[in-house]
Design an enzyme around this catalytic site. Structure first.
Site, mmCIF file in Angstrom:
data_model
loop_
_atom_site.group_PDB
_atom_site.id
_atom_site.type_symbol
_atom_site.label_atom_id
_atom_site.label_comp_id
_atom_site.label_asym_id
_atom_site.label_seq_id
_atom_site.Cartn_x
_atom_site.Cartn_y
_atom_site.Cartn_z
ATOM 1 N N ALA A 1 -65.559 -49.155 -52.936
ATOM 2 C CA ALA A 1 -64.725 -48.010 -53.325
ATOM 3 C C ALA A 1 -64.851 -46.877 -52.312
ATOM 4 O O ALA A 1 -63.852 -46.263 -51.915
ATOM 5 C CB ALA A 1 -65.125 -47.518 -54.715
ATOM 6 N N LYS B 1 -76.897 -42.525 -49.864
ATOM 7 C CA LYS B 1 -78.314 -42.163 -50.001
ATOM 8 C C LYS B 1 -79.237 -43.191 -49.352
ATOM 9 O O LYS B 1 -80.425 -42.930 -49.198
ATOM 10 C CB LYS B 1 -78.674 -41.962 -51.463
ATOM 11 C CG LYS B 1 -78.738 -43.199 -52.336
ATOM 12 C CD LYS B 1 -79.226 -42.816 -53.724
ATOM 13 C CE LYS B 1 -79.318 -44.026 -54.643
ATOM 14 N NZ LYS B 1 -79.812 -43.661 -55.987
ATOM 15 N N ALA C 1 -72.202 -58.530 -54.170
ATOM 16 C CA ALA C 1 -71.317 -59.217 -55.111
ATOM 17 C C ALA C 1 -71.033 -60.643 -54.640
ATOM 18 O O ALA C 1 -70.504 -60.860 -53.555
ATOM 19 C CB ALA C 1 -70.009 -58.445 -55.258
ATOM 20 N N GLY D 1 -69.297 -62.915 -56.630
ATOM 21 C CA GLY D 1 -67.978 -63.300 -57.119
ATOM 22 C C GLY D 1 -66.906 -62.870 -56.141
ATOM 23 O O GLY D 1 -67.177 -62.256 -55.112
ATOM 24 N N GLU E 1 -62.859 -68.283 -63.040
ATOM 25 C CA GLU E 1 -64.037 -67.651 -63.632
ATOM 26 C C GLU E 1 -63.779 -67.368 -65.100
ATOM 27 O O GLU E 1 -62.650 -67.506 -65.591
ATOM 28 C CB GLU E 1 -64.417 -66.368 -62.874
ATOM 29 C CG GLU E 1 -64.935 -66.651 -61.470
ATOM 30 C CD GLU E 1 -65.444 -65.419 -60.753
ATOM 31 O OE1 GLU E 1 -65.564 -64.356 -61.392
ATOM 32 O OE2 GLU E 1 -65.717 -65.510 -59.542
ATOM 33 N N ASP F 1 -76.580 -42.018 -60.080
ATOM 34 C CA ASP F 1 -76.645 -40.616 -59.647
ATOM 35 C C ASP F 1 -75.311 -39.893 -59.796
ATOM 36 O O ASP F 1 -75.251 -38.739 -60.194
ATOM 37 C CB ASP F 1 -77.081 -40.534 -58.173
ATOM 38 C CG ASP F 1 -78.426 -41.185 -57.927
ATOM 39 O OD1 ASP F 1 -79.119 -41.487 -58.908
ATOM 40 O OD2 ASP F 1 -78.775 -41.401 -56.754
ATOM 41 N N HIS G 1 -74.726 -59.660 -67.261
ATOM 42 C CA HIS G 1 -74.283 -60.926 -66.693
ATOM 43 C C HIS G 1 -75.081 -62.032 -67.357
ATOM 44 O O HIS G 1 -76.305 -61.957 -67.463
ATOM 45 C CB HIS G 1 -74.497 -60.951 -65.183
ATOM 46 C CG HIS G 1 -73.695 -62.012 -64.503
ATOM 47 N ND1 HIS G 1 -74.017 -63.351 -64.598
ATOM 48 C CD2 HIS G 1 -72.573 -61.943 -63.732
ATOM 49 C CE1 HIS G 1 -73.132 -64.051 -63.912
ATOM 50 N NE2 HIS G 1 -72.253 -63.228 -63.383
ATOM 51 N N ARG H 1 -67.815 -62.639 -70.628
ATOM 52 C CA ARG H 1 -69.233 -62.455 -70.328
ATOM 53 C C ARG H 1 -70.037 -61.950 -71.523
ATOM 54 O O ARG H 1 -71.173 -62.371 -71.738
ATOM 55 C CB ARG H 1 -69.390 -61.480 -69.156
ATOM 56 C CG ARG H 1 -69.000 -62.094 -67.833
ATOM 57 C CD ARG H 1 -69.138 -61.107 -66.703
ATOM 58 N NE ARG H 1 -68.869 -61.766 -65.430
ATOM 59 C CZ ARG H 1 -68.861 -61.129 -64.258
ATOM 60 N NH1 ARG H 1 -69.102 -59.838 -64.219
ATOM 61 N NH2 ARG H 1 -68.616 -61.795 -63.146
ATOM 62 N N ARG I 1 -65.725 -55.983 -69.008
ATOM 63 C CA ARG I 1 -65.001 -56.219 -67.752
ATOM 64 C C ARG I 1 -64.676 -57.691 -67.567
ATOM 65 O O ARG I 1 -65.534 -58.554 -67.728
ATOM 66 C CB ARG I 1 -65.832 -55.722 -66.568
ATOM 67 C CG ARG I 1 -65.186 -55.964 -65.208
ATOM 68 C CD ARG I 1 -66.021 -55.358 -64.107
ATOM 69 N NE ARG I 1 -67.292 -56.030 -63.956
ATOM 70 C CZ ARG I 1 -67.514 -57.021 -63.090
ATOM 71 N NH1 ARG I 1 -66.533 -57.491 -62.339
ATOM 72 N NH2 ARG I 1 -68.714 -57.552 -62.977
ATOM 73 N N SER J 1 -63.603 -56.063 -60.558
ATOM 74 C CA SER J 1 -64.231 -54.837 -60.061
ATOM 75 C C SER J 1 -63.875 -54.536 -58.607
ATOM 76 O O SER J 1 -63.564 -53.392 -58.259
ATOM 77 C CB SER J 1 -65.746 -54.906 -60.233
ATOM 78 O OG SER J 1 -66.267 -56.086 -59.673
ATOM 79 N N LEU J 2 -63.926 -55.535 -57.730
ATOM 80 C CA LEU J 2 -63.576 -55.278 -56.336
ATOM 81 C C LEU J 2 -62.105 -54.898 -56.207
ATOM 82 O O LEU J 2 -61.728 -54.051 -55.394
ATOM 83 C CB LEU J 2 -63.888 -56.500 -55.470
ATOM 84 C CG LEU J 2 -65.374 -56.886 -55.344
ATOM 85 C CD1 LEU J 2 -65.534 -58.117 -54.450
ATOM 86 C CD2 LEU J 2 -66.197 -55.729 -54.802
#
Length: 810
Positions: free
Chosen positions: A16, A35, A46, A48, A113, A209, A230, A276, A371, A376-377
């Site tokens: 992201a 950081k 990742a 997947g 998946e 954070d 997971h 999941r 999810r 996510s990607l």
């Protein structure tokens, strides 16, 4: 302190953050701050792939439906539509830029998946998709001269005031330098918080954070109860975890227990490829059986193909003397993905102007309560670009000045105590706020957090003190949300509330100094504030009262002149143009007098009618048709008049996003049918009465001592699912209402310029209603200010009846 000013500030170096930085570099200078090192992120690890609709036969509708099903009713439908439609475009652009995904004979390979109904997962280097995509983006980012990378820089404060973010302050713990970043665009892409659990698939730096930074700055935080575990994390003697990709089950791996049973069979129609949350829960139940363990087995599959397909996973397994193709692989669930996070809209915008969020730190509404694998990607690619696009419409906001010199330190003497406290929190989170929860365990976890906090000596602006405060904040946000959600849905499983309860179809929003509130997931996309659905029995009593008022002891004239058994046919005709409303009330009126009336309507409520149109023909008792005429016409003319007036305003604002809204200025006892008629005219319904929505008006604000006090008092005493609207008359009140994250802000008797400025400031963080001094001549200009709703009391307060007549066929 070293001052830096950039057009774009990106915090985080996962996909992201990298994609935001790369896209933003088209428009100006970019600071990318991380950081750790730029290649350490959950995205990098990742295994997947990316779920995307590119395969022949696959459809966006299928991907959309799969996402909604996995999300267990809490997805924002609009956000999911954006994900699946724009996702394909982003991935195609990525391929055109040179990113190479796995192919066979020159064609992309699509994997399957859990919870997907089609093979749509693309991979790079088998099980190393995250690493390959991140490396690709890092190379692109490093090639851009206008992107400056700041590694090893710990951001401990967002420069936010008056609900505007102008950057952040960080500390480079390699050089011991304080860095002040000033920018009108700040992207939080800091990743999730799963590393506050002892068993996690995330890097240990994933401590949330960004979420705590945003919370302290006043941002709304959503859905923190939903942490995805997971199902298949490697179990080792050292208790280290390693993710066994869901793609392994997608290739056909079985889950078995110590008895060799495939325990997922019969539990879900997709067996090992169920969502999941479902698989993780079933594995958890297996672990509750004494001396029972859970394993993945691929021994029934082609060994050579499996070793090649999952070469990186196999290398890790070999370190533990395991072979992926022949051995039983011991697995158990581990914290994997933070579904909740910083609440943002369809463009990644937060309730703080200039502050955006994307990736795991964000709560876009895409994932709902659980999810869908490999979304996510894709989410990173889609919403990072949308955020940059949205920012181009904003004015420059870089006017924040740091008040005095700010110091930051690292006290190495606190490290051991910090590590001890962190380990204790990780343990309590896994066992008290893990896969299975209940009120007793959640409250126990809360108590332990307080004990941990009380034993640590905090220092202001000190690294370990700050980190522990941040983790404590996150843990409390998660526990508070889990306590409030008294049901089992998606990733939240509660033993004391084992069923899914649709009374909880809402997001749980937490905001500093504004308490906890519930919000319908589609509030951000909502076009209608309150649906008013009229049913016949809702007006039964009203018809009875109207007939009694008109007939009394009987219709003297009709009963003395018309034979009781005489039948006739009649019709109603429009005598002027308008919009029809109330036909069903007229029918019900006549059937009160003759249950056998034959009713043959030519139009429906909401239809436009013209002078001379026959609206309805009906036949039955002559007495009933004459006696009921006046009452039926009174209803029909009144209701059609309201619908017609409403439609005039609706037509006047065509082409704008605004909607015409009614008020409580209705004819006494006629409220439900007046509001129904507003809908028939194309308008929108507001609250029904004083009971179904909170409306904080000027008198209430004075009594409470301000908007914040009023909102907090209301939230402390009423059902938190109830929407809150605040009446404002100036910008100071608008700003205060936004800071309290109310649902609707009314702009009362403001001029057009004032409303335009207010809408710009609110920036979709609440729905906006314009009220007062509205007429047909002005309504279009009000709509052009960008308000969501324009409320008009005259719709029902002073509507002229539409001329309709009744006639007997001779």
């Amino acid at each position: 302190m070293i001052n830096h000013e950039y057009d774009f500030l990106v915090l985080g170096s996962g996909l992201a953050g990298l994609s935001t930085a790369l896209y933003a570099s088209k428009y100006g200078s970019v600071a990318l701050v991380t950081k750790t090192n730029i290649d350490i992120s959950s995205s990098y690890f990742a295994q997947g792939g990316i779920a995307v609709v590119l395969a022949d036969g696959d459809t966006s509708e299928s991907h959309y439906n799969d996402t909604l099903i996995a999300g267990a009713g809490l997805c924002s439908k609009e956000a999911v539509k954006i994900l699946v439609s724009e996702g394909s475009k982003r991935v195609k652009e990525l391929i055109e830029m040179g990113m190479e995904f796995d192919k066979v004979n020159g064609e992309l390979v699509f994997g399957l998946e859990g919870a997907h109904s089609y093979n749509r997962i693309i991979h790079a280097d088998g099980d190393a998709t995250g690493r390959k995509v991140v490396e690709f983006f890092i190379a692109k980012v490093k090639s851009k001269k206008n992107i400056t990378i700041f590694e090893n820089t710990f951001v401990f404060q967002l420069n936010a005031s008056n609900n505007i973010c102008n950057g952040s302050i960080g500390f480079n713990y390699k050089t011991n330098e304080m860095l002040n970043f000033t920018s009108s665009f700040t992207m939080l892409a800091t990743g999730g918080a799963s590393a506050i659990y002892i068993r996690t698939t995330n890097p240990r730096s994933s401590t949330g954070d960004g979420i705590s930074l945003a919370y302290e700055a006043g941002a709304a935080i959503a859905n923190m109860e939903f942490v995805q575990f997971h199902p298949s994390s490697l179990v080792t003697e050292t208790d280290d975890t390693y993710l066994i990709s869901e793609a392994v089950r997608g290739e056909g791996a079985y889950l078995i227990n110590s008895a060799g049973e495939r325990f997922m069979l019969g539990k879900h129609d997709k067996a090992e490829l169920a969502p999941r949350d479902f698989v993780a829960y079933e594995i958890y139940k297996q672990w509750q059986i004494p001396n029972n363990k859970v394993f993945l087995t691929l021994s029934h599959l082609n060994a050579e193909k499996i070793r090649k397909r999952f070469s990186n996973i196999n290398k890790e397994l070999q370190r533990h003397s395991l072979d992926i193709s022949t051995d039983l692989i011991p697995v158990s669930p581990a914290a994997h993905y933070m579904i909740g996070g910083v609440k943002c809209g369809l463009w990644g915008e937060t309730n703080i102007k200039g502050l955006y969020a994307a990736g795991e730190v964000a709560s876009t509404g895409v994932h709902g309560a659980n999810r869908l694998a490999s979304n996510s990607l894709l989410e990173c690619l889609v919403f990072s670009q949308r955020a940059v696009e949205h920012s181009q419409k904003n004015e420059n906001l870089t006017n924040y000045k740091v008040a005095g010199e700010i110091s930051f330190s690292v006290n190495k003497y606190k490290e051991d105590k910090f590590v001890e406290a962190k380990n204790n929190i990780q343990q309590l989170m896994f066992y008290h706020v893990g896969i299975i929860r209940n009120k007793e365990e959640l409250l126990k976890g809360k108590k332990v957090l307080n004990e941990i906090e009380s034993k640590f000596i905090f220092e202001e602006n000190e690294y370990f003190s700050f980190q522990l405060k941040s983790i404590l904040t996150l843990a409390r946000l998660m526990i508070n949300a889990a306590l409030k959600r008294e049901e089992s849905r998606g990733a939240q499983k509660r033993l004391d509330f084992p069923e899914t309860n649709d009374d909880f179809l809402f997001e749980i929003i937490q905001q500093k100094n504004c308490g906890i509130k519930f919000e319908n997931i589609n509030m951000r996309d909502m076009k209608i504030i309150t649906e008013t659905e009229i049913k016949l029995n809702d007006v039964e009593h009203l018809i009875d009262l109207a007939l009694k008022e008109d007939i009394g002891e009987g219709d003297i004239t009709t009963e003395n002149l018309i034979a009781e058994d005489k039948k006739v046919t009649a019709f109603m005709k429009a005598k002027s143009d308008g919009v029809l409303s109330g036909l069903f009330v007229a029918e019900k009126t006549f059937k009160k007098l003759d249950a056998n009336i034959k009713w043959n309507p030519k139009f429906s409520d909401g239809d436009k009618i013209k002078n001379g149109d026959v609206i309805v023909e009906f036949s039955g008792s002559h007495r009933a048709i004459l006696t009921g005429e006046r009452t039926a016409l009174n209803f029909l003319q009144r209701m059609s008049g309201v619908a017609t007036k409403t439609n005039e305003f609706v037509k006047a604002i065509e082409g704008t996003k605004s909607q015409i809204l009614d008020t409580r200025k209705t004819l006494p006892a006629y409220r439900m049918i007046d509001k129904y008629s507003v809908k028939m005219g194309g308008g929108t319904n507001h609250r029904i009465g004083l009971f179904d929505m909170v409306m904080i008006k000027d008198n209430h604000i004075k009594i409470a001592g301000g908007i914040t006090n009023a909102v907090n008092k209301i939230r402390a005493s009423v059902d938190s699912k109830m929407k809150i609207e605040v009446e404002t008359s100036n910008m100071a009140e608008v700003e205060e209402a936004v800071n309290c994250s109310v649902d609707i802000i009314m702009l009362d008797n403001m001029n057009n310029d004032q409303m335009k400025n207010a809408v710009k400031f609110i920036d979709a963080r609440a729905l906006v209603e314009a009220s007062g001094n509205v007429n047909l001549e002005r309504v279009k200009s009000i709509a052009m200010t960008g308000v969501d709703f324009i409320s008009i009391g005259a719709l029902t307060h002073s509507a002229t009846a539409l001329d309709i007549g009744q006639y007997i066929l001779e």
